[in-house]
Write a protein that holds these residues in place. Sequence first.
Motif, short mmCIF file in Angstrom:
data_model
loop_
_atom_site.label_atom_id
_atom_site.label_comp_id
_atom_site.label_asym_id
_atom_site.label_seq_id
_atom_site.Cartn_x
_atom_site.Cartn_y
_atom_site.Cartn_z
N LEU A 1 -18.82 39.10 -5.62
CA LEU A 1 -17.86 38.12 -5.71
C LEU A 1 -17.96 37.19 -4.67
O LEU A 1 -18.03 37.78 -3.34
N VAL A 2 -17.94 35.96 -4.65
CA VAL A 2 -17.72 35.05 -3.52
C VAL A 2 -16.66 34.05 -3.66
O VAL A 2 -16.38 33.40 -4.57
N GLY A 3 -15.63 34.17 -2.58
CA GLY A 3 -14.25 33.68 -2.94
C GLY A 3 -14.35 32.35 -1.89
O GLY A 3 -15.43 31.90 -1.46
N VAL A 4 -13.23 31.44 -1.99
CA VAL A 4 -13.12 30.31 -0.85
C VAL A 4 -11.97 30.66 -0.17
O VAL A 4 -10.93 31.11 -0.61
N LYS B 1 -28.82 49.53 -4.06
CA LYS B 1 -28.56 48.31 -3.23
C LYS B 1 -27.24 48.33 -2.93
O LYS B 1 -26.26 48.57 -3.73
N PRO B 2 -26.86 47.69 -1.97
CA PRO B 2 -25.15 47.41 -1.55
C PRO B 2 -24.73 46.43 -2.26
O PRO B 2 -25.27 45.63 -2.91
N ILE B 3 -23.42 46.16 -2.26
CA ILE B 3 -22.80 45.28 -2.81
C ILE B 3 -22.34 44.25 -1.96
O ILE B 3 -21.64 44.44 -0.80
N TYR B 4 -22.95 43.02 -2.30
CA TYR B 4 -22.53 41.93 -1.20
C TYR B 4 -21.40 41.00 -1.84
O TYR B 4 -21.11 40.77 -3.01
N ILE B 5 -20.50 40.67 -0.94
CA ILE B 5 -19.24 39.67 -0.93
C ILE B 5 -19.08 38.62 0.16
O ILE B 5 -20.28 38.81 1.08
N ASN B 6 -18.65 37.42 -0.14
CA ASN B 6 -18.56 36.47 0.97
C ASN B 6 -17.51 35.57 0.62
O ASN B 6 -16.75 35.69 -0.57
N VAL B 7 -17.27 34.63 1.47
CA VAL B 7 -16.31 33.77 1.22
C VAL B 7 -17.05 32.25 1.97
O VAL B 7 -17.56 32.14 3.00
N GLU C 1 -9.72 28.44 0.89
CA GLU C 1 -8.47 27.99 0.38
C GLU C 1 -7.93 28.94 -0.55
O GLU C 1 -6.71 28.52 -0.99
N GLU C 2 -8.47 29.74 -1.26
CA GLU C 2 -7.84 30.79 -2.14
C GLU C 2 -8.13 32.06 -1.94
O GLU C 2 -8.51 33.05 -2.66
N LEU C 3 -7.84 32.48 -0.49
CA LEU C 3 -8.26 33.82 -0.24
C LEU C 3 -7.35 34.83 -0.70
O LEU C 3 -8.05 36.07 -0.83
N GLU C 4 -5.97 34.54 -0.78
CA GLU C 4 -5.42 35.80 -1.47
C GLU C 4 -5.82 36.29 -2.99
O GLU C 4 -5.75 37.22 -3.19
N ASP C 5 -6.30 35.13 -3.68
CA ASP C 5 -6.83 35.49 -4.95
C ASP C 5 -8.07 36.17 -4.87
O ASP C 5 -8.34 37.27 -5.86
N PHE C 6 -8.95 36.16 -3.97
CA PHE C 6 -10.07 36.59 -3.64
C PHE C 6 -10.04 38.04 -3.41
O PHE C 6 -10.61 39.00 -4.09
N ILE C 7 -8.88 38.21 -2.64
CA ILE C 7 -8.45 39.77 -2.08
C ILE C 7 -7.86 40.38 -3.35
O ILE C 7 -8.34 41.79 -3.56
N MET C 8 -7.00 39.82 -4.21
CA MET C 8 -6.40 40.48 -5.36
C MET C 8 -7.59 40.94 -6.26
O MET C 8 -7.40 41.89 -6.83
N MET C 9 -8.78 39.95 -6.56
CA MET C 9 -9.74 40.31 -7.47
C MET C 9 -10.61 41.59 -6.75
O MET C 9 -11.05 42.30 -7.60
N LEU C 10 -10.77 41.47 -5.50
CA LEU C 10 -11.52 42.72 -5.08
C LEU C 10 -10.91 43.88 -5.06
O LEU C 10 -11.37 45.13 -5.23
N GLU C 11 -9.50 44.18 -4.93
CA GLU C 11 -8.56 44.93 -5.13
C GLU C 11 -8.61 45.51 -6.34
O GLU C 11 -8.82 46.93 -6.82
N ALA C 12 -8.67 44.84 -7.72
CA ALA C 12 -8.93 45.10 -8.79
C ALA C 12 -10.20 45.87 -9.19
O ALA C 12 -10.34 46.76 -9.96
N ALA C 13 -11.28 45.15 -8.73
CA ALA C 13 -12.56 45.47 -9.05
C ALA C 13 -12.91 46.86 -8.03
O ALA C 13 -13.93 47.65 -8.82
N GLY D 1 -12.60 31.87 7.51
CA GLY D 1 -11.55 32.75 7.43
C GLY D 1 -11.64 34.33 7.43
O GLY D 1 -11.18 35.35 6.91
N SER D 2 -13.20 34.56 7.85
CA SER D 2 -13.68 35.99 7.82
C SER D 2 -12.79 36.86 8.62
O SER D 2 -12.82 38.19 8.33
N THR D 3 -12.25 36.57 9.75
CA THR D 3 -11.68 37.42 10.68
C THR D 3 -10.30 37.92 9.93
O THR D 3 -10.04 39.10 9.96
N SER D 4 -9.60 37.09 9.27
CA SER D 4 -8.41 37.29 8.71
C SER D 4 -8.80 38.77 7.31
O SER D 4 -8.13 39.37 7.30
#
Length: 350
Positions: free
Chosen positions: A244-247, A150-156, A249-261, A79-82
């Motif tokens: 943060l590493v999301g999944v 160091k940069p901030i790493y994120i992934n799914v 299947e729960e991509l929206e929650d991952f995006i919401m938490m990134l927006e908060a952080a 889901g990385s392109t999305s």
Amino acid sequence: MMPPKFQLLALVLFALAMLFIENQIRKLEESRAKLERTMARFELREVEQRQNRDTVRESPVLSESDDLLIIYNRVPKTGSTSFTNIAYDLCAKNRYHVLHINTTKNNPVMSLQDQVRFVRNVTSWKEMKPGFYHGHVAYLDFSKFSVRAKPIYINVVRDPIERLVSYYYFLRFGDDYRPGLRRRKQGDKKTFDECVASGGSDCAPEKLWLQIPFFCGHSSECWNVGSHWALEQAKYNLVNEYLLVGVTEELEDFIMMLEAALPRFFRGATDLYRTGKKSHLRKTSEKKPPTKESISKLQQSDVWKMENEFYEFALEQFQFVRAHGVRERDGELFVLTQNFFYEKIYPKVN
């Protein structure tokens, strides 16, 4: 001697005169104090402006928020392109840069000299800060290169069998993102189930070995299929090196938490994902879900067991982080506000 009534009048007048004088003195003192405060604020502002001018003249550094770097070393078919399209849609509005890391033949491992070049580019390229870098590249430990920040790493990550099935059909039929592009396995009509039944190489258990090495990094052992050391190193990096590493299947929650952080980058991302046309842009074409028999056959392999262990580890960590940052109300999720404060601050300030 003055008559008593004149004496009383004189005392009253004297008292009134003293009250008037005291009132005027008090007003003068208040005016002086106000003037002193105004002058002090003016002098402080002058000092701050002079210091800022000197700082800019001596060392034109970026502010803390503008010096941020995010690296999204995206695993294929998760889901990385999305998600990346969200970053592209927000970059102009939120004032940051997005850069795609395009490696030759999509090789996720960089040569040693390219590692040095990449680290130097990312950390010193001020014109591209703040920056969001994304690409199919294995984790790279910046601390080995003696850089200050160091940069901030994120992934799914994604269920390993679902990821492999998606990639299998993607190589044959492409997706709705670039439907006219000819893929490497185009013309091969064999289904995933048929591939598993015949023991084909494109659906072999070894093809599941991808998310572990992406998180493990650039060590040779990371890419040895079935390495327990690589699994443990991937777990360590996920917990210690990734914000943060999301999944999938729960991509929206991952995006919401990134927006908060990280609102500097992701302010408005949740609404954009929910309402934007690009949030569900890329879907693999002609994808057929595998049968229980095919799934069971893959699950018998040690490689699946290890990749699944890593996926479940990532899922548990993500759900743990979410449980401490998100609550549900009336069927809707919302991010918790700041839940800490400071007290007993010493020394006391007058």
